[in-house]
Motif scaffolding. Structure first.
Motif, PDB file in Angstrom:
ATOM      1  N   ALA A  85       0.833  -1.212   0.000  1.00  0.00           N
ATOM      2  CA  ALA A  85       0.000   0.000   0.000  1.00  0.00           C
ATOM      3  C   ALA A  85       0.864   1.257   0.000  1.00  0.00           C
ATOM      4  CB  ALA A  85      -0.931  -0.010   1.205  1.00  0.00           C
ATOM      5  N   LEU A  86       2.011   1.184   0.651  1.00  0.00           N
ATOM      6  CA  LEU A  86       2.951   2.298   0.660  1.00  0.00           C
ATOM      7  C   LEU A  86       3.380   2.643  -0.766  1.00  0.00           C
ATOM      8  CD1 LEU A  86       4.861   4.023   2.598  1.00  0.00           C
ATOM      9  CD2 LEU A  86       6.520   2.222   2.178  1.00  0.00           C
ATOM     10  N   GLY A 125      13.473   8.505  -3.740  1.00  0.00           N
ATOM     11  CA  GLY A 125      14.078   7.187  -3.503  1.00  0.00           C
ATOM     12  C   GLY A 125      14.553   7.045  -2.065  1.00  0.00           C
ATOM     13  N   ILE A 126      15.206   8.073  -1.572  1.00  0.00           N
ATOM     14  CA  ILE A 126      15.655   8.066  -0.169  1.00  0.00           C
ATOM     15  C   ILE A 126      14.447   8.045   0.760  1.00  0.00           C
ATOM     16  CG2 ILE A 126      16.857   9.409   1.605  1.00  0.00           C
ATOM     17  CD1 ILE A 126      18.723  10.398  -0.708  1.00  0.00           C
ATOM     18  N   CYS A 127      13.427   8.820   0.425  1.00  0.00           N
ATOM     19  CA  CYS A 127      12.216   8.849   1.258  1.00  0.00           C
ATOM     20  C   CYS A 127      11.486   7.507   1.233  1.00  0.00           C
ATOM     21  CB  CYS A 127      11.283   9.973   0.812  1.00  0.00           C
ATOM     22  SG  CYS A 127      11.907  11.621   1.235  1.00  0.00           S
ATOM     23  N   ILE A 128      11.485   6.837   0.092  1.00  0.00           N
ATOM     24  CA  ILE A 128      10.886   5.492   0.024  1.00  0.00           C
ATOM     25  C   ILE A 128      11.634   4.559   0.954  1.00  0.00           C
ATOM     26  CG2 ILE A 128      10.617   3.451  -1.456  1.00  0.00           C
ATOM     27  CD1 ILE A 128       9.895   5.393  -3.736  1.00  0.00           C
ATOM     28  N   LEU A 129      12.960   4.617   0.890  1.00  0.00           N
ATOM     29  CA  LEU A 129      13.770   3.774   1.774  1.00  0.00           C
ATOM     30  C   LEU A 129      13.482   4.105   3.244  1.00  0.00           C
ATOM     31  CD1 LEU A 129      15.988   1.623   2.036  1.00  0.00           C
ATOM     32  CD2 LEU A 129      17.660   3.473   1.927  1.00  0.00           C
ATOM     33  N   LEU A 130      13.436   5.394   3.569  1.00  0.00           N
ATOM     34  CA  LEU A 130      13.102   5.793   4.943  1.00  0.00           C
ATOM     35  C   LEU A 130      11.696   5.325   5.331  1.00  0.00           C
ATOM     36  CD1 LEU A 130      14.493   9.444   5.121  1.00  0.00           C
ATOM     37  CD2 LEU A 130      15.299   7.462   6.411  1.00  0.00           C
ATOM     38  N   ASN A 131      10.729   5.496   4.412  1.00  0.00           N
ATOM     39  CA  ASN A 131       9.372   5.024   4.665  1.00  0.00           C
ATOM     40  C   ASN A 131       9.356   3.525   4.927  1.00  0.00           C
ATOM     41  OD1 ASN A 131       6.871   6.822   4.406  1.00  0.00           O
ATOM     42  ND2 ASN A 131       8.186   7.618   2.787  1.00  0.00           N
ATOM     43  N   TYR A 132      10.050   2.786   4.080  1.00  0.00           N
ATOM     44  CA  TYR A 132      10.082   1.329   4.223  1.00  0.00           C
ATOM     45  C   TYR A 132      10.684   0.927   5.572  1.00  0.00           C
ATOM     46  CZ  TYR A 132      11.259  -3.540   3.435  1.00  0.00           C
ATOM     47  OH  TYR A 132      11.374  -4.898   3.557  1.00  0.00           O
ATOM     48  N   LEU A 133      11.841   1.491   5.866  1.00  0.00           N
ATOM     49  CA  LEU A 133      12.514   1.127   7.118  1.00  0.00           C
ATOM     50  C   LEU A 133      11.693   1.537   8.340  1.00  0.00           C
ATOM     51  CD1 LEU A 133      16.187   2.089   6.179  1.00  0.00           C
ATOM     52  CD2 LEU A 133      15.220  -0.221   6.374  1.00  0.00           C
ATOM     53  N   LEU A 134      11.151   2.750   8.316  1.00  0.00           N
ATOM     54  CA  LEU A 134      10.361   3.210   9.450  1.00  0.00           C
ATOM     55  C   LEU A 134       9.059   2.418   9.591  1.00  0.00           C
ATOM     56  CD1 LEU A 134      11.006   7.050   9.173  1.00  0.00           C
ATOM     57  CD2 LEU A 134      11.855   5.508  10.951  1.00  0.00           C
ATOM     58  N   PHE A 138       8.002   0.538  12.877  1.00  0.00           N
ATOM     59  CA  PHE A 138       6.773   0.858  13.598  1.00  0.00           C
ATOM     60  C   PHE A 138       5.761  -0.297  13.595  1.00  0.00           C
ATOM     61  CE2 PHE A 138       7.714   5.539  12.697  1.00  0.00           C
ATOM     62  CZ  PHE A 138       8.173   5.770  13.986  1.00  0.00           C
ATOM     63  N   VAL A 139       5.570  -0.939  12.434  1.00  0.00           N
ATOM     64  CA  VAL A 139       4.525  -1.963  12.329  1.00  0.00           C
ATOM     65  C   VAL A 139       5.032  -3.339  12.754  1.00  0.00           C
ATOM     66  CG1 VAL A 139       2.928  -3.143  10.748  1.00  0.00           C
ATOM     67  CG2 VAL A 139       3.305  -0.677  10.541  1.00  0.00           C
ATOM     68  N   CYS A 152       3.150   8.301  11.701  1.00  0.00           N
ATOM     69  CA  CYS A 152       4.427   8.575  12.388  1.00  0.00           C
ATOM     70  C   CYS A 152       5.581   8.640  11.392  1.00  0.00           C
ATOM     71  CB  CYS A 152       4.702   7.501  13.448  1.00  0.00           C
ATOM     72  SG  CYS A 152       3.538   7.500  14.802  1.00  0.00           S
ATOM     73  N   THR A 153       5.597   7.693  10.476  1.00  0.00           N
ATOM     74  CA  THR A 153       6.630   7.656   9.439  1.00  0.00           C
ATOM     75  C   THR A 153       6.586   8.933   8.610  1.00  0.00           C
ATOM     76  OG1 THR A 153       6.627   5.258   9.326  1.00  0.00           O
ATOM     77  CG2 THR A 153       7.349   6.420   7.356  1.00  0.00           C
ATOM     78  N   THR A 154       5.396   9.334   8.222  1.00  0.00           N
ATOM     79  CA  THR A 154       5.225  10.520   7.390  1.00  0.00           C
ATOM     80  C   THR A 154       5.745  11.768   8.084  1.00  0.00           C
ATOM     81  OG1 THR A 154       3.347   9.529   6.256  1.00  0.00           O
ATOM     82  CG2 THR A 154       3.507  11.930   6.187  1.00  0.00           C
ATOM     83  N   ALA A 155       5.466  11.912   9.359  1.00  0.00           N
ATOM     84  CA  ALA A 155       5.935  13.094  10.098  1.00  0.00           C
ATOM     85  C   ALA A 155       7.460  13.211  10.031  1.00  0.00           C
ATOM     86  CB  ALA A 155       5.466  13.021  11.550  1.00  0.00           C
ATOM     87  N   LEU A 156       8.158  12.112  10.236  1.00  0.00           N
ATOM     88  CA  LEU A 156       9.627  12.144  10.196  1.00  0.00           C
ATOM     89  C   LEU A 156      10.154  12.390   8.787  1.00  0.00           C
ATOM     90  CD1 LEU A 156      10.317   9.177  12.634  1.00  0.00           C
ATOM     91  CD2 LEU A 156      10.595  11.622  13.098  1.00  0.00           C
ATOM     92  N   VAL A 157       9.537  11.748   7.812  1.00  0.00           N
ATOM     93  CA  VAL A 157      10.014  11.882   6.438  1.00  0.00           C
ATOM     94  C   VAL A 157       9.728  13.275   5.887  1.00  0.00           C
ATOM     95  CG1 VAL A 157       9.732  10.981   4.088  1.00  0.00           C
ATOM     96  CG2 VAL A 157       9.927   9.400   5.997  1.00  0.00           C
ATOM     97  N   VAL A 158       8.626  13.904   6.296  1.00  0.00           N
ATOM     98  CA  VAL A 158       8.292  15.247   5.816  1.00  0.00           C
ATOM     99  C   VAL A 158       9.342  16.266   6.245  1.00  0.00           C
ATOM    100  CG1 VAL A 158       6.659  17.153   6.214  1.00  0.00           C
ATOM    101  CG2 VAL A 158       5.829  14.935   5.482  1.00  0.00           C
ATOM    102  N   ILE A 159       9.807  16.172   7.448  1.00  0.00           N
ATOM    103  CA  ILE A 159      10.849  17.095   7.928  1.00  0.00           C
ATOM    104  C   ILE A 159      12.110  16.946   7.088  1.00  0.00           C
ATOM    105  CG2 ILE A 159      12.371  17.645   9.871  1.00  0.00           C
ATOM    106  CD1 ILE A 159       9.974  16.752  11.695  1.00  0.00           C
TER     107      ILE A 159
END
Length: 176
Positions: A85-86, A125-134, A138-139, A152-159
């Motif tokens: 879904a991500l 690409g970096i954000c996808i990797l961060l999203n995946y790892l986070l 988290f899950v 939660c992941t989105t908040a960190l990646v947005v910054i």
């Protein structure tokens, strides 16, 4: 067999018309915030927030109603529904995020469009990797509900994304 001339399309007038409409709406809502937020920061928060809300909404719909919270069985591996879904939601929010950033938020950048697109692609690409790892953390490890983990992941990646876009992807090159 094939015609010698290809028809090309120029979408710039459409983007500029949409840009102007979005900017008019944002200017209306900016008035109460004008004393505390710079115009560019407000545009980023509004556009990024809208795109983020779209991303979370699409994630929720894909996870719950498209994938029915079930594993996705691909040719060489299986993917959990929350990770699939991500990627599904990012297929929509990548282009909308780039176009909003390029035409509405960081329109003063003097870098070539293809340079911006390449840098944005690297950033995503970096954000996808961060999203995946986070999301995995988290899950899978902290046992958050997937939508809460996504928030939660989105908040960190947005910054991270804002700082990278401002200083790298859409920076204004100083001419010496």
């Amino acid at each position: 067999m094939f015609p010698k001339t290809r028809k090309t399309y120029n979408f710039a007038p459409i983007f500029m018309m949409l840009r102007n409409a979005i900017l008019q709406i944002l200017r209306f809502f900016y008035q109460p915030f004008s004393k505390v937020l710079p115009w560019q920061t407000f545009r980023y928060l509004a556009c990024g927030g809208g795109n983020t809300m779209l991303d979370i909404f699409l994630y929720f719909v894909c996870y719950n109603f498209v994938l029915h919270q079930q594993m996705v069985h691909l040719v060489f591996f299986n993917m959990s529904a929350h990770i699939a879904a991500l990627f599904m939601s990012m297929a929509v929010t990548f282009p909308t995020g780039f176009l909003l950033s390029k035409y509405v938020v960081f329109s003063d950048s003097n870098l070539r469009g293809r340079v911006q697109l390449f840098r944005y692609f690297v950033l995503v690409g970096i954000c996808i990797l961060l999203n995946y790892l986070l999301m995995k953390i988290f899950v899978d490890h902290l046992h958050f509900y997937p939508t809460v983990g996504k928030i939660c992941t989105t908040a960190l990646v947005v910054i991270f994304s804002y700082l990278t876009q401002k200083k790298f992807t859409f920076k204004v090159k100083q001419h010496t």
